[in-house]
Design a protein around this motif. Structure first.
Motif, PDB file in Angstrom:
ATOM      1  N   TYR A   1       0.858  -1.188   0.000  1.00 25.61           N
ATOM      2  CA  TYR A   1       0.000   0.000   0.000  1.00 25.61           C
ATOM      3  C   TYR A   1       0.893   1.235   0.000  1.00 25.61           C
ATOM      4  N   PHE A   2       0.468   2.256  -0.704  1.00 26.32           N
ATOM      5  CA  PHE A   2       1.181   3.536  -0.686  1.00 26.32           C
ATOM      6  C   PHE A   2       0.147   4.657  -0.693  1.00 26.32           C
ATOM      7  N   VAL A   3       0.487   5.767  -0.067  1.00 21.95           N
ATOM      8  CA  VAL A   3      -0.456   6.875   0.080  1.00 21.95           C
ATOM      9  C   VAL A   3       0.307   8.190   0.033  1.00 21.95           C
TER      10      VAL A   3
ATOM     11  N   GLY B   1       0.961  18.498  11.982  1.00 22.58           N
ATOM     12  CA  GLY B   1       1.696  17.364  12.521  1.00 22.58           C
ATOM     13  C   GLY B   1       0.794  16.359  13.205  1.00 22.58           C
ATOM     14  N   LEU B   2      -0.167  16.854  13.974  1.00 22.97           N
ATOM     15  CA  LEU B   2      -1.095  15.949  14.669  1.00 22.97           C
ATOM     16  C   LEU B   2      -2.022  15.237  13.683  1.00 22.97           C
ATOM     17  N   LEU B   3      -2.469  15.970  12.657  1.00 17.40           N
ATOM     18  CA  LEU B   3      -3.307  15.334  11.643  1.00 17.40           C
ATOM     19  C   LEU B   3      -2.534  14.254  10.890  1.00 17.40           C
ATOM     20  N   MET B   4      -1.266  14.518  10.618  1.00 18.09           N
ATOM     21  CA  MET B   4      -0.428  13.512   9.966  1.00 18.09           C
ATOM     22  C   MET B   4      -0.314  12.264  10.833  1.00 18.09           C
ATOM     23  N   ALA B   5      -0.117  12.463  12.161  1.00 19.32           N
ATOM     24  CA  ALA B   5       0.000  11.320  13.065  1.00 19.32           C
ATOM     25  C   ALA B   5      -1.287  10.502  13.063  1.00 19.32           C
ATOM     26  N   GLY B   6      -2.435  11.204  13.092  1.00 17.26           N
ATOM     27  CA  GLY B   6      -3.717  10.506  13.064  1.00 17.26           C
ATOM     28  C   GLY B   6      -3.950   9.776  11.757  1.00 17.26           C
ATOM     29  N   LEU B   7      -3.572  10.418  10.650  1.00 14.12           N
ATOM     30  CA  LEU B   7      -3.742   9.796   9.339  1.00 14.12           C
ATOM     31  C   LEU B   7      -2.850   8.566   9.202  1.00 14.12           C
ATOM     32  N   GLN B   8      -1.616   8.673   9.673  1.00  9.27           N
ATOM     33  CA  GLN B   8      -0.710   7.526   9.597  1.00  9.27           C
ATOM     34  C   GLN B   8      -1.239   6.349  10.405  1.00  9.27           C
ATOM     35  N   ALA B   9      -1.708   6.633  11.645  1.00  7.39           N
ATOM     36  CA  ALA B   9      -2.230   5.555  12.495  1.00  7.39           C
ATOM     37  C   ALA B   9      -3.432   4.881  11.837  1.00  7.39           C
ATOM     38  N   SER B  10      -4.350   5.691  11.295  1.00  9.82           N
ATOM     39  CA  SER B  10      -5.542   5.132  10.663  1.00  9.82           C
ATOM     40  C   SER B  10      -5.171   4.319   9.429  1.00  9.82           C
ATOM     41  N   PHE B  11      -4.280   4.863   8.607  1.00 13.35           N
ATOM     42  CA  PHE B  11      -3.876   4.180   7.377  1.00 13.35           C
ATOM     43  C   PHE B  11      -3.268   2.808   7.691  1.00 13.35           C
ATOM     44  N   ARG B  12      -2.408   2.773   8.687  1.00 10.89           N
ATOM     45  CA  ARG B  12      -1.724   1.515   9.001  1.00 10.89           C
ATOM     46  C   ARG B  12      -2.654   0.504   9.676  1.00 10.89           C
ATOM     47  N   ILE B  13      -3.602   1.009  10.454  1.00  5.62           N
ATOM     48  CA  ILE B  13      -4.562   0.082  11.088  1.00  5.62           C
ATOM     49  C   ILE B  13      -5.504  -0.504  10.048  1.00  5.62           C
ATOM     50  N   PHE B  14      -6.057   0.374   9.181  1.00  8.24           N
ATOM     51  CA  PHE B  14      -7.062  -0.092   8.216  1.00  8.24           C
ATOM     52  C   PHE B  14      -6.466  -1.034   7.167  1.00  8.24           C
TER      53      PHE B  14
ATOM     54  N   PRO C   1      -8.673  -0.064  -2.289  1.00 11.75           N
ATOM     55  CA  PRO C   1      -8.437   1.376  -2.123  1.00 11.75           C
ATOM     56  C   PRO C   1      -9.726   2.176  -1.917  1.00 11.75           C
ATOM     57  N   ALA C   2     -10.806   1.816  -2.616  1.00  9.35           N
ATOM     58  CA  ALA C   2     -12.070   2.542  -2.451  1.00  9.35           C
ATOM     59  C   ALA C   2     -12.618   2.370  -1.043  1.00  9.35           C
ATOM     60  N   SER C   3     -12.559   1.129  -0.499  1.00  5.16           N
ATOM     61  CA  SER C   3     -13.049   0.872   0.857  1.00  5.16           C
ATOM     62  C   SER C   3     -12.205   1.615   1.887  1.00  5.16           C
ATOM     63  N   LEU C   4     -10.904   1.585   1.695  1.00  3.82           N
ATOM     64  CA  LEU C   4     -10.009   2.291   2.616  1.00  3.82           C
ATOM     65  C   LEU C   4     -10.278   3.792   2.572  1.00  3.82           C
ATOM     66  N   MET C   5     -10.541   4.324   1.387  1.00  3.22           N
ATOM     67  CA  MET C   5     -10.834   5.754   1.244  1.00  3.22           C
ATOM     68  C   MET C   5     -12.114   6.117   2.007  1.00  3.22           C
ATOM     69  N   MET C   6     -13.122   5.263   1.937  1.00  5.57           N
ATOM     70  CA  MET C   6     -14.378   5.539   2.643  1.00  5.57           C
ATOM     71  C   MET C   6     -14.163   5.534   4.145  1.00  5.57           C
TER      72      MET C   6
ATOM     73  N   ALA D   1     -13.038  10.570   9.072  1.00  2.91           N
ATOM     74  CA  ALA D   1     -12.259  11.262  10.090  1.00  2.91           C
ATOM     75  C   ALA D   1     -11.377  12.396   9.580  1.00  2.91           C
ATOM     76  N   PHE D   2     -11.133  12.479   8.270  1.00  5.18           N
ATOM     77  CA  PHE D   2     -10.143  13.432   7.775  1.00  5.18           C
ATOM     78  C   PHE D   2     -10.702  14.292   6.654  1.00  5.18           C
ATOM     79  N   LYS D   3     -10.038  15.447   6.472  1.00  5.69           N
ATOM     80  CA  LYS D   3     -10.378  16.340   5.375  1.00  5.69           C
ATOM     81  C   LYS D   3      -9.094  16.652   4.623  1.00  5.69           C
ATOM     82  N   GLU D   4      -8.835  15.895   3.576  1.00  2.12           N
ATOM     83  CA  GLU D   4      -7.598  16.022   2.819  1.00  2.12           C
ATOM     84  C   GLU D   4      -7.870  15.780   1.336  1.00  2.12           C
ATOM     85  N   THR D   5      -6.900  16.189   0.508  1.00  6.56           N
ATOM     86  CA  THR D   5      -6.795  15.596  -0.817  1.00  6.56           C
ATOM     87  C   THR D   5      -5.847  14.423  -0.647  1.00  6.56           C
TER      88      THR D   5
END
Length: 535
Positions: free
Chosen positions: A358-360, A372-385, A392-397, A402-406
């Motif tokens: 997986y890559f993001v 920085g805190l949003l990055m930490a949260g995004l990393q934790a969520s990405f690695r858990i999910f 990729p579509a399911s992971l995106m949903m 929880a996040f607002k990003e491109t």
């Protein structure tokens, strides 16, 4: 353009700047990231020309200009155009714009109009304190009292109103206003108005000719609004007669006029030279107090920001991982080049036990510690999910809740070379193939804009020598000193010659392209990329 639309103003709240006001004077106002917009806003979720506020015969309307992430009025997406009413809230990305009509917000309006006026007294501001044979004791008392009142420190956003209230009290005027000018001196950026009569909702108007004399010649003026003379016979009250006399003085910082102090009188009252000198001296007090308060708050904010940047930089260094190595048949690269101390971009890799990778890559909202805190949260969520091996579509949903990003994420099957990917409003990646470079334009809505939204998984086949290059908009929107776009054509021409190159070689070539075409001083955003290359 039409003169039928009533005067109005908007207040803009954006994460990267203090709130500011913009007057709407009967012309179409464009809003977006482009510097040539009427209101340019640094918000990465905005399109270059995102929306417009347009005058019509019936009033003002808001219109979306085909933006990628939409324009929302009071929480509802605007598909075409929609009429505006006082108090309406327009949401564009991370920016909120509050619309107020002049009829409901005259405490924020100091109109610049082509009215007729007759100057009666004019005193250069540098002569305002010249000694006089008979100094008015009342004026000295007023200045002493005001100077004592201004000793106390107040937040800048409260200080404007406080000074205006004290000016109204000490001058015994009908109305008083402080207006901060735009750098070009043609309009007001911020206005505070106070009235002796709380029921008075009439509009303040200052002659364009008078304003030019105050600003360009740095003079304190007394003048009479003679455009109201013809109304006097028909008027039924003093207020209806129009303004009888006005005093206006410049707010001077160094050699620059940054605003004006304005007082007017509805009652029949002769303005004396002492009155003009009093207002001029008050204007000097006000300018000094406003400037010292601004500098103090900037210094405090800088100290806070410096500490935040140190913390955020440490968080970021720990979060951006090295690219995976030892994956048979493939090479990977990740690069981040911040345009400031701390980047708002994020990338990551996860290699699963079954060999899938997986890559993001994401453009994280916020700056400093927030990013920085949003990055930490995004990393934790990405690695858990990714532990459950979702599409990729399911992971995106899952991330959308929880996040607002491109964000762009993919999953590589190293056995077959098939890449499944999903794109949430991110820059189109580039697919390097034997016969050229293809831009992958398929995209869905940015994360976090709509809670329940479907995302689509797409597929491509990485053949031997193929590579996938994903990057943030710091690269796609980088421009050279001549203002020419770097990414689209120049980058594709470079990459088209590198089919079969390793991920590190591709990353280095992109860095060299940026460095040779875009000086570091011209980088407007962070440059981050992820490269996946098949040997």
């Amino acid at each position: 353009m039409t003169s039928a639309a009533p005067q109005a103003e908007v207040t803009i709240y954006t994460p990267l700047a203090s709130p500011f006001h913009e007057q709407l004077n009967g012309e179409t106002v464009s809003i977006g990231r482009a510097s040539d917009c009427t209101i340019p806003i640094k918000d990465r979720y905005l399109s270059r020309k995102h929306a417009e506020i347009v005058p019509t015969e019936r009033g003002w309307i808001v219109r979306d200009c085909g933006s990628a992430n939409g324009t929302f009025l009071n929480g509802v997406r605007v598909d075409r155009e929609h009429p505006l009413q006082g108090g309406d809230r327009i949401r564009l990305g991370d920016t909120e714009i509050v619309f107020e009509s002049a009829e409901h917000n005259t405490d924020r309006i100091l109109a610049i109009a082509d009215t007729k006026s007759k100057t009666t007294i004019a005193i250069p501001i540098d002569q305002i304190e010249e000694p006089r044979k008979a100094t008015d004791p009342a004026r000295l008392k007023t200045l002493s009292e005001l100077a004592a009142e201004l000793l106390e420190d107040r937040p800048l956003d409260e200080l404007f109103g406080y000074i205006t209230e004290r000016v109204l009290l000490h001058t015994k005027a009908s109305r008083a206003a402080i207006g901060v000018l735009r750098p070009d001196g043609t309009a007001f950026l911020n206005v505070e108005v106070r009235r002796h009569d709380q029921n008075d909702t009439s509009e303040l108007r200052i002659s364009r000719t008078v304003l030019d004399e105050v600003v360009k010649e740095k003079k304190a003026l007394a003048f009479v609004d003679i455009s109201a003379d013809e109304k006097l016979k028909r008027a039924q009250s003093i207020v209806m007669q129009g303004i009888r006399s006005i005093v206006c003085a410049p707010l001077v910082i160094g050699d620059a006029v940054v605003g004006v102090l304005y007082v007017d009188y509805f009652v029949s009252r002769m303005i004396s030279e002492d009155d003009v000198r009093l207002v001029g001296q008050i204007a000097r007090f006000a300018a000094i107090k406003l400037e010292t308060t601004r500098l103090r708050e900037e210094a405090m904010q800088k100290r806070i920001m410096d500490e935040e940047l140190k913390t955020a930089s440490a968080i970021q260094r720990r979060l951006l991982p090295p690219a995976p190595t030892g994956v048979a048949g493939y090479t990977f690269a990740g690069m981040n080049r911040p345009c400031r101390t701390v980047s708002g971009d994020y990338y990551d890799f996860v290699v699963r036990p079954d060999g899938r990778v997986y890559f993001v890559i994401a453009d994280v909202s916020g700056k400093g510690v927030t990013a920085g805190l949003l990055m930490a949260g995004l990393q934790a969520s990405f690695r858990i999910f990714t532990k459950n091996d979702p599409t990729p579509a399911s992971l995106m949903m899952q991330l959308n809740v929880a996040f607002k990003e491109t964000l762009f994420l993919g999953r590589l099957d190293t056995a077959t070379g098939v890449v499944e990917y999903a794109n949430a409003g991110h820059c189109p990646p580039l697919w390097i193939k034997r016969d050229g470079v293809e831009e992958l334009g398929d995209t869905d809505l940015v994360l976090g804009v709509v809670t329940r939204v479907g995302y689509t998984s797409h597929q491509l086949q990485l053949d031997p020598g193929d590579a996938l290059v994903i990057f943030t908009d710091g690269l796609s929107e980088a421009v050279n000193p001549e203002g020419e776009d770097l990414a689209s054509q120049k980058l594709q021409l470079t990459l088209a010659t590198l089919h079969g190159a390793s991920a590190d070689a591709l990353s280095k070539a992109i860095e060299e392209t940026v460095e040779s075409n875009v000086p570091e001083t011209l980088l407007a955003d962070d440059v981050t990329l992820v490269v996946v290359s098949r040997n």
